[in-house]
Design a protein around this motif. Structure first.
Motif, mmCIF file in Angstrom:
data_model
loop_
_atom_site.group_PDB
_atom_site.id
_atom_site.type_symbol
_atom_site.label_atom_id
_atom_site.label_comp_id
_atom_site.label_asym_id
_atom_site.label_seq_id
_atom_site.Cartn_x
_atom_site.Cartn_y
_atom_site.Cartn_z
ATOM 1 N N LEU A 1 0.836 -1.206 0.000
ATOM 2 C CA LEU A 1 0.000 0.000 0.000
ATOM 3 C C LEU A 1 0.874 1.261 0.000
ATOM 4 C CD1 LEU A 1 -2.689 1.539 0.262
ATOM 5 C CD2 LEU A 1 -2.589 1.121 2.741
ATOM 6 N N LEU A 2 1.922 1.249 0.816
ATOM 7 C CA LEU A 2 2.831 2.403 0.865
ATOM 8 C C LEU A 2 3.498 2.628 -0.488
ATOM 9 C CD1 LEU A 2 4.848 2.418 4.229
ATOM 10 C CD2 LEU A 2 3.181 4.096 3.411
ATOM 11 N N ARG A 3 3.872 1.536 -1.148
ATOM 12 C CA ARG A 3 4.548 1.667 -2.445
ATOM 13 C C ARG A 3 3.592 2.173 -3.526
ATOM 14 N NH1 ARG A 3 7.352 -0.280 0.816
ATOM 15 N NH2 ARG A 3 9.570 -0.778 0.717
ATOM 16 N N VAL A 4 2.354 1.713 -3.481
ATOM 17 C CA VAL A 4 1.350 2.224 -4.432
ATOM 18 C C VAL A 4 1.128 3.711 -4.181
ATOM 19 C CG1 VAL A 4 -1.106 2.130 -5.065
ATOM 20 C CG2 VAL A 4 0.209 0.012 -4.844
ATOM 21 N N LYS A 5 1.067 4.087 -2.908
ATOM 22 C CA LYS A 5 0.868 5.509 -2.559
ATOM 23 C C LYS A 5 1.990 6.368 -3.143
ATOM 24 C CE LYS A 5 2.777 7.499 0.553
ATOM 25 N NZ LYS A 5 3.469 8.234 1.617
ATOM 26 N N ARG A 6 3.214 5.853 -3.150
ATOM 27 C CA ARG A 6 4.335 6.619 -3.723
ATOM 28 C C ARG A 6 4.155 6.791 -5.233
ATOM 29 N NH1 ARG A 6 8.420 3.128 -0.104
ATOM 30 N NH2 ARG A 6 7.850 4.094 1.885
ATOM 31 N N GLY A 7 3.580 5.783 -5.886
ATOM 32 C CA GLY A 7 3.275 5.910 -7.321
ATOM 33 C C GLY A 7 2.239 6.996 -7.565
ATOM 34 N N LEU A 8 1.214 7.026 -6.710
ATOM 35 C CA LEU A 8 0.180 8.071 -6.820
ATOM 36 C C LEU A 8 0.811 9.445 -6.642
ATOM 37 C CD1 LEU A 8 -2.761 6.600 -4.650
ATOM 38 C CD2 LEU A 8 -2.256 6.216 -7.073
ATOM 39 N N ASP A 9 1.724 9.534 -5.687
ATOM 40 C CA ASP A 9 2.374 10.806 -5.390
ATOM 41 C C ASP A 9 3.272 11.233 -6.554
ATOM 42 O OD1 ASP A 9 2.474 12.882 -3.543
ATOM 43 O OD2 ASP A 9 4.376 12.197 -2.707
ATOM 44 N N MET A 10 3.939 10.258 -7.164
ATOM 45 C CA MET A 10 4.807 10.580 -8.299
ATOM 46 C C MET A 10 3.992 11.224 -9.431
ATOM 47 S SD MET A 10 6.961 8.254 -10.908
ATOM 48 C CE MET A 10 5.754 8.452 -12.207
ATOM 49 N N PHE A 11 2.817 10.652 -9.718
ATOM 50 C CA PHE A 11 1.996 11.232 -10.783
ATOM 51 C C PHE A 11 1.387 12.571 -10.369
ATOM 52 C CE2 PHE A 11 2.036 6.893 -12.582
ATOM 53 C CZ PHE A 11 2.505 7.238 -13.842
ATOM 54 N N ARG A 12 1.117 12.719 -9.086
ATOM 55 C CA ARG A 12 0.613 14.021 -8.611
ATOM 56 C C ARG A 12 1.654 15.107 -8.878
ATOM 57 N NH1 ARG A 12 1.394 17.239 -4.533
ATOM 58 N NH2 ARG A 12 2.835 15.786 -3.512
ATOM 59 N N VAL A 13 2.895 14.830 -8.508
ATOM 60 C CA VAL A 13 3.979 15.809 -8.721
ATOM 61 C C VAL A 13 4.246 15.994 -10.214
ATOM 62 C CG1 VAL A 13 6.397 16.384 -8.225
ATOM 63 C CG2 VAL A 13 5.021 15.228 -6.479
ATOM 64 N N LEU A 14 4.230 14.893 -10.963
ATOM 65 C CA LEU A 14 4.467 14.975 -12.413
ATOM 66 C C LEU A 14 3.438 15.892 -13.079
ATOM 67 C CD1 LEU A 14 6.021 13.888 -14.952
ATOM 68 C CD2 LEU A 14 4.190 12.191 -15.142
#
Length: 205
Positions: A101-114
């Motif tokens: 779950l934490l790793r998926v959240k980091r993916g979500l965050d990466m696209f948010r910043v992108l």
């Protein structure tokens, strides 16, 4: 899983995260694993659109989203998912649902910043936007060899115009969908952080 045959991947993402954000913002219900994993799966094709630089991140993200989708058959909410790992003492074990779950959240965050960076960056290059989003959301958790491979792959990024073509969007429509995701993913990411931080479990592992 969503795929590139979806006519409007950005629209699917935007709709799915609006629903998640509405649940989180209502504060009357816990976020359920099934709609969460389904919404996250809509982001999977975007990694492929970014090319070789994000190949490792794509494989990792897709595997973790699939794990959460599988977990949703027996676990109702994200809260229950974390509590189950705490009780079983498997929280930080490789492959645990909470770790995934934490790793998926980091993916979500990466696209948010992108998306944030794409919205404020002039010109046709995605290099600055992609480099910043990777550096902020994923690089701190990746080994040196992976960081080096990502940096080397940045030369193969599509241009902004090529990315929009792959996503079947023009600049105006893409901006609307990206702004929507930036706004709706933020409370979802915060919600996941709070699941861990409110139990003093940390999020940097």
């Amino acid at each position: 899983m969503a795929d590139l045959n979806d006519e409007k991947p950005l629209r699917n993402i935007s709709e799915a995260f609006k629903e998640l954000a509405a649940t989180v913002n209502s504060q009357t219900a816990d976020l359920e694993v099934a709609p969460f994993s389904r919404a996250c799966s809509h982001l999977s094709p975007l990694f492929a659109c970014l090319g070789i630089a994000f190949k490792f991140a794509e494989k990792d993200y897709v595997a973790k989203v699939n794990d959460l989708a599988g977990a949703s058959k027996s676990i109702g909410t994200l809260q229950a998912l974390v509590e189950q790992d705490v009780e079983a003492n498997t929280l930080r074990k490789g492959g645990s649902h909470s770790r995934n779950l934490l790793r998926v959240k980091r993916g979500l965050d990466m696209f948010r910043v992108l998306f944030e960076q794409i919205l404020v960056t002039e010109g046709n290059s995605l290099k600055d936007a992609a480099s910043k989003s990777y550096a902020q959301a994923l690089a701190p958790y990746h080994m040196w060899a992976i960081r080096k491979a990502v940096a080397a792959g940045m030369y193969a990024l599509p241009t902004k115009a090529q990315l929009l073509k792959k996503l079947n969007e023009d600049e105006a429509s893409a901006r609307i969908q990206m702004q929507s995701y930036v706004a709706t993913s933020a409370p979802v990411i915060l919600y996941i952080d709070k699941l861990f931080l409110s139990r003093e479990l940390g999020v940097d592992w």
